[in-house]
Design a protein around this motif. Structure first.
Motif, PDB file in Angstrom:
ATOM      1  N   ASP A 184       0.847  -1.191   0.000  1.00  0.00           N
ATOM      2  CA  ASP A 184       0.000   0.000   0.000  1.00  0.00           C
ATOM      3  C   ASP A 184       0.887   1.247   0.000  1.00  0.00           C
ATOM      4  OD1 ASP A 184      -1.776   2.038   0.451  1.00  0.00           O
ATOM      5  OD2 ASP A 184      -2.721   1.144   2.212  1.00  0.00           O
ATOM      6  N   PHE A 185       1.011   1.889  -1.156  1.00  0.00           N
ATOM      7  CA  PHE A 185       1.901   3.050  -1.238  1.00  0.00           C
ATOM      8  C   PHE A 185       1.380   4.215  -0.395  1.00  0.00           C
ATOM      9  CE2 PHE A 185      -1.018   4.016  -4.763  1.00  0.00           C
ATOM     10  CZ  PHE A 185      -1.262   5.367  -4.577  1.00  0.00           C
ATOM     11  N   CYS A 186       0.067   4.279  -0.162  1.00  0.00           N
ATOM     12  CA  CYS A 186      -0.487   5.344   0.682  1.00  0.00           C
ATOM     13  C   CYS A 186       0.009   5.212   2.121  1.00  0.00           C
ATOM     14  CB  CYS A 186      -2.011   5.315   0.646  1.00  0.00           C
ATOM     15  SG  CYS A 186      -2.736   5.819  -0.926  1.00  0.00           S
ATOM     16  N   LEU A 187       0.177   3.985   2.570  1.00  0.00           N
ATOM     17  CA  LEU A 187       0.694   3.755   3.914  1.00  0.00           C
ATOM     18  C   LEU A 187       2.161   4.162   3.991  1.00  0.00           C
ATOM     19  CD1 LEU A 187       0.495   2.722   6.777  1.00  0.00           C
ATOM     20  CD2 LEU A 187       0.777   0.386   5.908  1.00  0.00           C
ATOM     21  N   ARG A 188       2.925   3.795   2.973  1.00  0.00           N
ATOM     22  CA  ARG A 188       4.334   4.203   2.946  1.00  0.00           C
ATOM     23  C   ARG A 188       4.441   5.729   2.880  1.00  0.00           C
ATOM     24  NH1 ARG A 188       4.296   0.431  -1.248  1.00  0.00           N
ATOM     25  NH2 ARG A 188       5.234   1.871  -2.756  1.00  0.00           N
ATOM     26  N   ALA A 189       3.529   6.351   2.131  1.00  0.00           N
ATOM     27  CA  ALA A 189       3.521   7.815   2.037  1.00  0.00           C
ATOM     28  C   ALA A 189       3.169   8.448   3.374  1.00  0.00           C
ATOM     29  CB  ALA A 189       2.540   8.261   0.961  1.00  0.00           C
ATOM     30  N   ALA A 190       2.280   7.797   4.138  1.00  0.00           N
ATOM     31  CA  ALA A 190       1.903   8.312   5.450  1.00  0.00           C
ATOM     32  C   ALA A 190       3.110   8.352   6.380  1.00  0.00           C
ATOM     33  CB  ALA A 190       0.790   7.457   6.054  1.00  0.00           C
ATOM     34  N   ASP A 205      17.087   6.517   8.635  1.00  0.00           N
ATOM     35  CA  ASP A 205      17.059   5.347   7.754  1.00  0.00           C
ATOM     36  C   ASP A 205      15.683   5.167   7.108  1.00  0.00           C
ATOM     37  OD1 ASP A 205      19.702   4.781   8.224  1.00  0.00           O
ATOM     38  OD2 ASP A 205      19.301   3.271   9.770  1.00  0.00           O
ATOM     39  N   TYR A 206      14.633   5.428   7.867  1.00  0.00           N
ATOM     40  CA  TYR A 206      13.289   5.320   7.299  1.00  0.00           C
ATOM     41  C   TYR A 206      13.090   6.373   6.210  1.00  0.00           C
ATOM     42  CZ  TYR A 206      12.263   2.603  11.543  1.00  0.00           C
ATOM     43  OH  TYR A 206      12.271   1.659  12.546  1.00  0.00           O
ATOM     44  N   ALA A 207      13.589   7.576   6.467  1.00  0.00           N
ATOM     45  CA  ALA A 207      13.455   8.649   5.485  1.00  0.00           C
ATOM     46  C   ALA A 207      14.185   8.296   4.197  1.00  0.00           C
ATOM     47  CB  ALA A 207      13.992   9.962   6.059  1.00  0.00           C
ATOM     48  N   LYS A 208      15.360   7.686   4.326  1.00  0.00           N
ATOM     49  CA  LYS A 208      16.125   7.283   3.141  1.00  0.00           C
ATOM     50  C   LYS A 208      15.360   6.241   2.337  1.00  0.00           C
ATOM     51  CE  LYS A 208      20.790   8.185   4.969  1.00  0.00           C
ATOM     52  NZ  LYS A 208      22.065   7.551   5.412  1.00  0.00           N
ATOM     53  N   ARG A 209      14.731   5.311   3.021  1.00  0.00           N
ATOM     54  CA  ARG A 209      13.948   4.290   2.318  1.00  0.00           C
ATOM     55  C   ARG A 209      12.766   4.917   1.584  1.00  0.00           C
ATOM     56  NH1 ARG A 209      12.787  -0.442   6.581  1.00  0.00           N
ATOM     57  NH2 ARG A 209      11.508  -1.193   4.840  1.00  0.00           N
ATOM     58  N   CYS A 210      12.123   5.864   2.233  1.00  0.00           N
ATOM     59  CA  CYS A 210      11.000   6.543   1.587  1.00  0.00           C
ATOM     60  C   CYS A 210      11.476   7.354   0.377  1.00  0.00           C
ATOM     61  CB  CYS A 210      10.299   7.471   2.573  1.00  0.00           C
ATOM     62  SG  CYS A 210       9.420   6.632   3.915  1.00  0.00           S
ATOM     63  N   ALA A 211      12.625   8.003   0.525  1.00  0.00           N
ATOM     64  CA  ALA A 211      13.138   8.862  -0.547  1.00  0.00           C
ATOM     65  C   ALA A 211      13.560   8.078  -1.779  1.00  0.00           C
ATOM     66  CB  ALA A 211      14.313   9.693  -0.028  1.00  0.00           C
ATOM     67  N   THR A 212      13.801   6.782  -1.610  1.00  0.00           N
ATOM     68  CA  THR A 212      14.191   5.944  -2.755  1.00  0.00           C
ATOM     69  C   THR A 212      13.088   4.969  -3.135  1.00  0.00           C
ATOM     70  OG1 THR A 212      15.290   4.391  -1.236  1.00  0.00           O
ATOM     71  CG2 THR A 212      16.642   6.133  -2.213  1.00  0.00           C
ATOM     72  N   ASP A 213      11.880   5.228  -2.643  1.00  0.00           N
ATOM     73  CA  ASP A 213      10.749   4.358  -2.948  1.00  0.00           C
ATOM     74  C   ASP A 213      10.446   4.388  -4.446  1.00  0.00           C
ATOM     75  OD1 ASP A 213       8.354   2.988  -1.197  1.00  0.00           O
ATOM     76  OD2 ASP A 213       7.590   3.785  -3.091  1.00  0.00           O
ATOM     77  N   ARG A 214       9.863   3.319  -4.923  1.00  0.00           N
ATOM     78  CA  ARG A 214       9.560   3.200  -6.352  1.00  0.00           C
ATOM     79  C   ARG A 214       8.371   4.047  -6.783  1.00  0.00           C
ATOM     80  NH1 ARG A 214       7.819  -1.151  -3.595  1.00  0.00           N
ATOM     81  NH2 ARG A 214       5.646  -1.872  -3.814  1.00  0.00           N
ATOM     82  N   ALA A 216       6.138   7.508  -6.874  1.00  0.00           N
ATOM     83  CA  ALA A 216       6.338   8.955  -6.751  1.00  0.00           C
ATOM     84  C   ALA A 216       5.604   9.548  -5.567  1.00  0.00           C
ATOM     85  CB  ALA A 216       5.882   9.657  -8.037  1.00  0.00           C
ATOM     86  N   ASN A 217       4.446   8.977  -5.233  1.00  0.00           N
ATOM     87  CA  ASN A 217       3.687   9.495  -4.094  1.00  0.00           C
ATOM     88  C   ASN A 217       4.368   9.214  -2.763  1.00  0.00           C
ATOM     89  OD1 ASN A 217       1.811  10.314  -5.922  1.00  0.00           O
ATOM     90  ND2 ASN A 217       0.127   9.087  -5.133  1.00  0.00           N
ATOM     91  N   VAL A 218       5.395   8.384  -2.799  1.00  0.00           N
ATOM     92  CA  VAL A 218       6.166   8.095  -1.583  1.00  0.00           C
ATOM     93  C   VAL A 218       7.514   8.800  -1.628  1.00  0.00           C
ATOM     94  CG1 VAL A 218       7.122   6.294  -0.098  1.00  0.00           C
ATOM     95  CG2 VAL A 218       5.045   5.838  -1.411  1.00  0.00           C
ATOM     96  N   TRP A 219       8.219   8.716  -2.760  1.00  0.00           N
ATOM     97  CA  TRP A 219       9.551   9.310  -2.764  1.00  0.00           C
ATOM     98  C   TRP A 219       9.521  10.841  -2.711  1.00  0.00           C
ATOM     99  CZ3 TRP A 219      10.519  12.613  -6.682  1.00  0.00           C
ATOM    100  CH2 TRP A 219      10.072  12.345  -7.978  1.00  0.00           C
ATOM    101  N   ARG A 220       8.432  11.449  -3.176  1.00  0.00           N
ATOM    102  CA  ARG A 220       8.352  12.909  -3.068  1.00  0.00           C
ATOM    103  C   ARG A 220       8.295  13.356  -1.606  1.00  0.00           C
ATOM    104  NH1 ARG A 220       4.662  12.747  -7.869  1.00  0.00           N
ATOM    105  NH2 ARG A 220       5.883  13.443  -9.655  1.00  0.00           N
ATOM    106  N   PRO A 221       7.338  12.865  -0.803  1.00  0.00           N
ATOM    107  CA  PRO A 221       7.382  13.232   0.624  1.00  0.00           C
ATOM    108  C   PRO A 221       8.599  12.644   1.325  1.00  0.00           C
ATOM    109  CG  PRO A 221       5.674  11.585   0.227  1.00  0.00           C
ATOM    110  CD  PRO A 221       6.146  12.060  -1.117  1.00  0.00           C
ATOM    111  N   GLY A 222       9.114  11.519   0.786  1.00  0.00           N
ATOM    112  CA  GLY A 222      10.311  10.924   1.351  1.00  0.00           C
ATOM    113  C   GLY A 222      11.504  11.856   1.235  1.00  0.00           C
ATOM    114  N   LYS A 223      11.624  12.527   0.104  1.00  0.00           N
ATOM    115  CA  LYS A 223      12.718  13.482  -0.075  1.00  0.00           C
ATOM    116  C   LYS A 223      12.549  14.686   0.854  1.00  0.00           C
ATOM    117  CE  LYS A 223      14.055  12.280  -4.816  1.00  0.00           C
ATOM    118  NZ  LYS A 223      15.397  11.806  -4.400  1.00  0.00           N
ATOM    119  N   ARG A 224      11.299  15.096   1.060  1.00  0.00           N
ATOM    120  CA  ARG A 224      11.058  16.186   2.020  1.00  0.00           C
ATOM    121  C   ARG A 224      11.454  15.751   3.425  1.00  0.00           C
ATOM    122  NH1 ARG A 224       6.191  16.737  -0.935  1.00  0.00           N
ATOM    123  NH2 ARG A 224       4.983  15.771   0.752  1.00  0.00           N
ATOM    124  N   ALA A 225      11.116  14.509   3.752  1.00  0.00           N
ATOM    125  CA  ALA A 225      11.461  13.980   5.062  1.00  0.00           C
ATOM    126  C   ALA A 225      12.977  13.917   5.242  1.00  0.00           C
ATOM    127  CB  ALA A 225      10.851  12.592   5.232  1.00  0.00           C
TER     128      ALA A 225
END
Length: 238
Positions: A184-190, A205-214, A216-225
């Protein structure tokens, strides 16, 4: 307010002492000064209308869940977006924003904050949304929250799950790893949104994983994180 008290007690299924802040709130807004302001989108409803509208929204995923009875819609600005009081989850006494087609989120710590924001919006002729909190409001009982999150992750109550992630300190590694491993990419985005709103070096480490997520709805907020955490790391300080 006796009729209102009875109605609210019946709605929540609790004793009067559990709704004292709600009763004080309705007394404060009873004069109609907080109704019908289209410019600011401030239109606070009386108790009977709050209950009726809450029941009308029982098809919404947030209300159609085990914790759904703990919510009460407070307003109707004719936008399909609503502010709601939470008796318990995700934060006792808080006000959450339930927008149409966007993320549900905690926007005021309590009803006093909510009314003050309504007052300021009216006085300055600005949108109530301008006064929404954007910081993290952690649930006071993280152990109980983690139990609920784990249960929701299994039961598939997505809307409430996404909301409660925002109230988590993300200290339970097993739970967070489960979130980030979810399909669920929405959960990863949350998770990414939660870190961006309340960065801490322990979440790097969690932020890095989010920032490299496959997705876009996750890696965009992941990069902000990731950027938010990097900004507070000791080596980044002047």
């Amino acid at each position: 307010m006796n009729d209102a008290s009875t109605q609210l007690q019946n709605h929540f299924g609790v004793e009067r002492d559990r709704i004292q802040d709600l009763l004080a709130y309705f007394q404060r807004v009873d004069d109609g000064d907080f109704a019908g302001d289209e410019q600011t989108e401030v239109n606070l409803l009386p108790p009977s209308e709050c209950i009726a509208l809450t029941e009308d929204l029982d098809c919404h995923p947030l209300f159609d869940c085990p914790e759904g009875a703990n919510f009460l819609v407070l307003d109707d600005a004719n936008t399909s977006d609503h502010h709601c009081y939470a008796l318990d989850f995700p934060y006792p006494g808080c006000v959450i924003f339930v927008p149409h087609g966007d993320k549900v989120r905690v926007v005021f710590r309590n009803l006093v904050e909510y009314v003050k924001a309504c007052e300021t919006a009216i006085e300055t002729d600005t949108s109530l949304r301008d006064y929404h909190r954007t910081d993290v409001l952690l649930h006071p009982d993280q152990s109980r929250l983690n139990q609920t999150l784990s249960s929701l992750l299994t039961d598939g109550e997505e809307e409430l799950l996404y909301l409660l992630v925002g109230a988590s300190d993300l200290a339970d590694a097993t739970l967070v790893n489960g979130f980030l491993a979810s399909d669920d990419f929405c959960l990863r985005a949350a998770v990414a949104d939660r870190i961006a709103a309340g960065p801490h070096f322990k979440l790097l480490d969690y932020a890095k994983r989010c920032a490299t997520d496959r997705h876009a709805n996750v890696w965009r907020p992941g990069k902000r994180a990731l950027g938010a955490i990097e900004a507070i790391l000791p080596e980044k300080r002047g």
